[in-house]
Design a protein around this motif. Sequence first.
Motif, PDB file in Angstrom:
ATOM      1  N   GLY A 153     -13.299   6.793  -4.201  1.00 29.60           N
ATOM      2  CA  GLY A 153     -12.108   6.515  -4.899  1.00 29.60           C
ATOM      3  C   GLY A 153     -10.879   6.708  -4.147  1.00 29.60           C
ATOM      4  O   GLY A 153      -9.897   6.319  -5.003  1.00 29.60           O
ATOM      5  N   CYS A 154     -10.831   7.063  -3.008  1.00 32.02           N
ATOM      6  CA  CYS A 154      -9.701   7.264  -2.401  1.00 32.02           C
ATOM      7  C   CYS A 154      -8.817   5.916  -2.065  1.00 32.02           C
ATOM      8  O   CYS A 154      -9.227   4.917  -1.914  1.00 32.02           O
ATOM      9  CB  CYS A 154      -9.607   7.795  -0.903  1.00 32.02           C
ATOM     10  N   GLN A 155      -7.606   5.989  -2.390  1.00 35.62           N
ATOM     11  CA  GLN A 155      -6.752   4.736  -2.314  1.00 35.62           C
ATOM     12  C   GLN A 155      -5.912   4.572  -1.332  1.00 35.62           C
ATOM     13  O   GLN A 155      -5.441   3.463  -0.752  1.00 35.62           O
ATOM     14  CB  GLN A 155      -5.875   4.532  -3.669  1.00 35.62           C
ATOM     15  N   ILE A 156      -5.340   5.679  -0.718  1.00 38.57           N
ATOM     16  CA  ILE A 156      -4.602   5.554   0.610  1.00 38.57           C
ATOM     17  C   ILE A 156      -5.269   6.840   1.559  1.00 38.57           C
ATOM     18  O   ILE A 156      -5.491   7.848   0.991  1.00 38.57           O
ATOM     19  CB  ILE A 156      -3.185   5.750   0.063  1.00 38.57           C
ATOM     20  N   VAL A 157      -5.115   6.311   2.672  1.00 36.78           N
ATOM     21  CA  VAL A 157      -5.772   7.613   3.672  1.00 36.78           C
ATOM     22  C   VAL A 157      -4.554   7.701   4.867  1.00 36.78           C
ATOM     23  O   VAL A 157      -3.994   6.864   5.367  1.00 36.78           O
ATOM     24  CB  VAL A 157      -7.016   7.025   4.061  1.00 36.78           C
ATOM     25  N   ARG A 158      -4.765   9.022   5.288  1.00 34.63           N
ATOM     26  CA  ARG A 158      -3.524   9.441   6.383  1.00 34.63           C
ATOM     27  C   ARG A 158      -4.557   9.732   7.575  1.00 34.63           C
ATOM     28  O   ARG A 158      -5.547  10.510   7.356  1.00 34.63           O
ATOM     29  CB  ARG A 158      -3.001  10.358   5.904  1.00 34.63           C
ATOM     30  N   VAL A 159      -4.159   9.258   8.789  1.00 33.60           N
ATOM     31  CA  VAL A 159      -4.705   9.736   9.988  1.00 33.60           C
ATOM     32  C   VAL A 159      -3.624  10.434  10.841  1.00 33.60           C
ATOM     33  O   VAL A 159      -2.625  10.193  10.886  1.00 33.60           O
ATOM     34  CB  VAL A 159      -5.256   8.491  10.649  1.00 33.60           C
ATOM     35  N   ALA A 161       1.058  -1.650  14.926  1.00 35.10           N
ATOM     36  CA  ALA A 161      -0.189  -1.447  14.651  1.00 35.10           C
ATOM     37  C   ALA A 161      -0.762  -2.077  13.253  1.00 35.10           C
ATOM     38  O   ALA A 161      -2.073  -2.405  13.238  1.00 35.10           O
ATOM     39  CB  ALA A 161      -0.938   0.059  14.932  1.00 35.10           C
ATOM     40  N   GLY A 162       0.300  -2.153  12.345  1.00 33.09           N
ATOM     41  CA  GLY A 162      -0.107  -2.584  11.179  1.00 33.09           C
ATOM     42  C   GLY A 162      -0.450  -1.578  10.063  1.00 33.09           C
ATOM     43  O   GLY A 162      -0.857  -1.736   9.065  1.00 33.09           O
ATOM     44  N   CYS A 163       0.122  -0.413  10.471  1.00 32.82           N
ATOM     45  CA  CYS A 163      -0.327   0.935   9.607  1.00 32.82           C
ATOM     46  C   CYS A 163       0.536   0.528   8.293  1.00 32.82           C
ATOM     47  O   CYS A 163       1.796   0.055   8.193  1.00 32.82           O
ATOM     48  CB  CYS A 163       0.194   2.141  10.069  1.00 32.82           C
ATOM     49  N   ALA A 164       0.154   0.867   7.151  1.00 33.07           N
ATOM     50  CA  ALA A 164       0.943   0.538   5.912  1.00 33.07           C
ATOM     51  C   ALA A 164       1.959   1.666   5.418  1.00 33.07           C
ATOM     52  O   ALA A 164       2.828   1.351   4.725  1.00 33.07           O
ATOM     53  CB  ALA A 164      -0.249   0.710   4.660  1.00 33.07           C
ATOM     54  N   GLY A 165       1.828   2.754   6.341  1.00 35.94           N
ATOM     55  CA  GLY A 165       3.093   3.783   6.037  1.00 35.94           C
ATOM     56  C   GLY A 165       3.226   4.765   7.071  1.00 35.94           C
ATOM     57  O   GLY A 165       2.152   4.814   8.055  1.00 35.94           O
ATOM     58  N   VAL A 211       7.598   1.867  -3.957  1.00 36.92           N
ATOM     59  CA  VAL A 211       7.518   1.568  -2.679  1.00 36.92           C
ATOM     60  C   VAL A 211       5.840   0.992  -2.650  1.00 36.92           C
ATOM     61  O   VAL A 211       5.262   1.072  -3.638  1.00 36.92           O
ATOM     62  CB  VAL A 211       7.512   2.503  -1.723  1.00 36.92           C
ATOM     63  N   MET A 212       5.774   0.042  -1.774  1.00 39.32           N
ATOM     64  CA  MET A 212       4.367  -0.488  -1.532  1.00 39.32           C
ATOM     65  C   MET A 212       3.789   0.086  -0.301  1.00 39.32           C
ATOM     66  O   MET A 212       4.249  -0.050   0.703  1.00 39.32           O
ATOM     67  CB  MET A 212       4.281  -2.020  -1.424  1.00 39.32           C
ATOM     68  N   VAL A 213       2.818   0.533  -0.392  1.00 38.63           N
ATOM     69  CA  VAL A 213       1.916   1.155   0.649  1.00 38.63           C
ATOM     70  C   VAL A 213       0.912   0.260   0.842  1.00 38.63           C
ATOM     71  O   VAL A 213      -0.215   0.300   0.078  1.00 38.63           O
ATOM     72  CB  VAL A 213       1.313   2.612   0.292  1.00 38.63           C
ATOM     73  N   GLY A 214       0.853  -0.634   1.657  1.00 39.28           N
ATOM     74  CA  GLY A 214      -0.132  -1.808   1.742  1.00 39.28           C
ATOM     75  C   GLY A 214      -0.113  -2.309   0.308  1.00 39.28           C
ATOM     76  O   GLY A 214       0.970  -3.037   0.203  1.00 39.28           O
ATOM     77  N   ASP A 215      -1.003  -2.515  -0.165  1.00 41.99           N
ATOM     78  CA  ASP A 215      -1.244  -3.468  -1.591  1.00 41.99           C
ATOM     79  C   ASP A 215      -1.363  -2.351  -2.584  1.00 41.99           C
ATOM     80  O   ASP A 215      -1.552  -2.857  -3.955  1.00 41.99           O
ATOM     81  CB  ASP A 215      -2.546  -4.177  -1.662  1.00 41.99           C
ATOM     82  N   VAL A 216      -1.143  -1.008  -2.396  1.00 47.34           N
ATOM     83  CA  VAL A 216      -0.917  -0.067  -3.453  1.00 47.34           C
ATOM     84  C   VAL A 216       0.518   0.570  -4.008  1.00 47.34           C
ATOM     85  O   VAL A 216       1.153   0.881  -2.920  1.00 47.34           O
ATOM     86  CB  VAL A 216      -1.715   1.125  -2.907  1.00 47.34           C
ATOM     87  N   PRO A 217       0.922   0.069  -5.021  1.00 50.82           N
ATOM     88  CA  PRO A 217       2.317   0.555  -5.444  1.00 50.82           C
ATOM     89  C   PRO A 217       2.048   1.962  -5.905  1.00 50.82           C
ATOM     90  O   PRO A 217       1.324   2.239  -6.120  1.00 50.82           O
ATOM     91  CB  PRO A 217       2.440  -0.549  -6.810  1.00 50.82           C
ATOM     92  N   VAL A 218       3.336   2.474  -5.341  1.00 48.56           N
ATOM     93  CA  VAL A 218       3.713   3.933  -5.383  1.00 48.56           C
ATOM     94  C   VAL A 218       5.008   4.078  -6.097  1.00 48.56           C
ATOM     95  O   VAL A 218       6.119   3.650  -5.716  1.00 48.56           O
ATOM     96  CB  VAL A 218       3.499   4.755  -4.341  1.00 48.56           C
ATOM     97  N   GLY A 219       4.895   4.729  -7.405  1.00 46.29           N
ATOM     98  CA  GLY A 219       6.148   5.214  -8.057  1.00 46.29           C
ATOM     99  C   GLY A 219       6.295   3.883  -9.121  1.00 46.29           C
ATOM    100  O   GLY A 219       5.643   3.006  -9.273  1.00 46.29           O
ATOM    101  N   GLY A 220       7.438   3.947  -9.954  1.00 45.91           N
ATOM    102  CA  GLY A 220       7.843   2.830 -10.816  1.00 45.91           C
ATOM    103  C   GLY A 220       6.873   3.395 -12.126  1.00 45.91           C
ATOM    104  O   GLY A 220       6.556   4.220 -12.367  1.00 45.91           O
ATOM    105  N   ASP A 221       5.975   2.105 -12.584  1.00 46.27           N
ATOM    106  CA  ASP A 221       5.182   2.445 -13.761  1.00 46.27           C
ATOM    107  C   ASP A 221       3.928   2.218 -12.991  1.00 46.27           C
ATOM    108  O   ASP A 221       2.895   1.873 -13.727  1.00 46.27           O
ATOM    109  CB  ASP A 221       5.267   1.187 -14.548  1.00 46.27           C
ATOM    110  N   ALA A 222       3.601   2.256 -11.643  1.00 45.52           N
ATOM    111  CA  ALA A 222       2.303   2.239 -11.200  1.00 45.52           C
ATOM    112  C   ALA A 222       1.413   3.699 -11.495  1.00 45.52           C
ATOM    113  O   ALA A 222       1.828   4.432 -11.642  1.00 45.52           O
ATOM    114  CB  ALA A 222       2.327   2.204  -9.520  1.00 45.52           C
TER     115      ALA A 222
END
Length: 396
Positions: free
Chosen positions: A67-73, A112-116, A27-38
């Motif tokens: 170095g955080c790549q994805i952030v949750r609020v 709002a444009g949240c990535a996930g 899956v793509m979380v914004g521009d960060v791929p998660v899973g597969g070969d990422a």
Amino acid sequence: MSVQLGMPGVRDEQPAVAARRRPTRQVMVGDVPVGGDAPVSVQSMTITPTADVNATLQQIAELTAAGCQIVRVAVPSQDDADALPEIARKSKIPVIADIHFQPRYVFAAIDAGCAGVRVNPGNIKKFDDRVGEIARAASDAGVPIRIGVNAGSLDKRLLAKYGKVGPEALVESALWECSLFEEHGFQDLKISVKHHDPVTMVAAYQLLSERCDYPLHLGVTEAGPAFQGTIKSAVAFGALLWQGIGDTIRVSLSAPPVEEVKVGIGILESLGLRKRRLEVVSCPACGRAQVDVYSLAERVTAAFEGFPVPLRVAVMGCVVNGPGEAREADVGVSAGNGKGQIFVKGEVIKTVPESRIVETLVEEAMRIAEEMGTEVAAEDGEDGSAERGKVDVVTA
């Protein structure tokens, strides 16, 4: 400036055997791929009130720098939901909205444009009749959903069925909610089954990985204060990642969230799942040591903070292992009797007084960096030496 391993003059020593990744869908979380070969990504969560946009963006910036790549609020109120558009727009990393109890905030986060979006099966009853709408909205926007199961908020029906919060209950909860979305053709999902006990958590993820191919978000929930939480997370993540299980991680600590990111990155580096940054190798001290290894190692670590080249720096205080370990490092010292032998690339280049060890190690590391085309400037200490200062990166 990004400096990669494999460059001339830097020892590119990754583990001889790397962990194999479990094959999953991606899956793509914004521009960060998660899973597969990422690559395995590192997440954290802000602790500011989300409605305080400036404070939240400041903390996201600090996490990004670490170095955080994805952030949750967290989005527990309408004021928080109203703040999401500006936060999502200005954040440099993808923002995930953490939603509980109120389905309307899911739609607000997507708009709002949240990535996930993260939802919890423990309170899914309020979402039951809205799953189809949520699935359509998320699908249309290309927004993935994380099914986040927590031991502390497990559905009461499953608690009654199993009698306790065990791996089977956690996994059934996650897969049940996935099935609700699958009924509407939505499979852009990732899953977490968190527990405060590392043994239970590991067993749950192992079972889950056998029963689905969704990407998995690892976490030991309520892991505790920094020391205890670091131990729990390292043990659990190490066991799972070495089996190839896990696509993104969040270290949960009762500590500033930047510390979570540092620990997460360190775990990935130690498993060879991320290129190592500068590494200080130091001995634990013993009765043979003729130098205060603890103090010396701390001063070396402080002096090299921010160093841009992934060198290995050895700080040794023993005649038994000291010369060998120092010889294996890019730069190192074998210290004792008030002086230290300085090693560079396996060769003794000089012997210096103990008071000049840190300064000399930094100087030699700078020389290696400059040979690679990276200029590094040292901040002077009160005595005019680089020993007490940190290094700053200067890029041409």
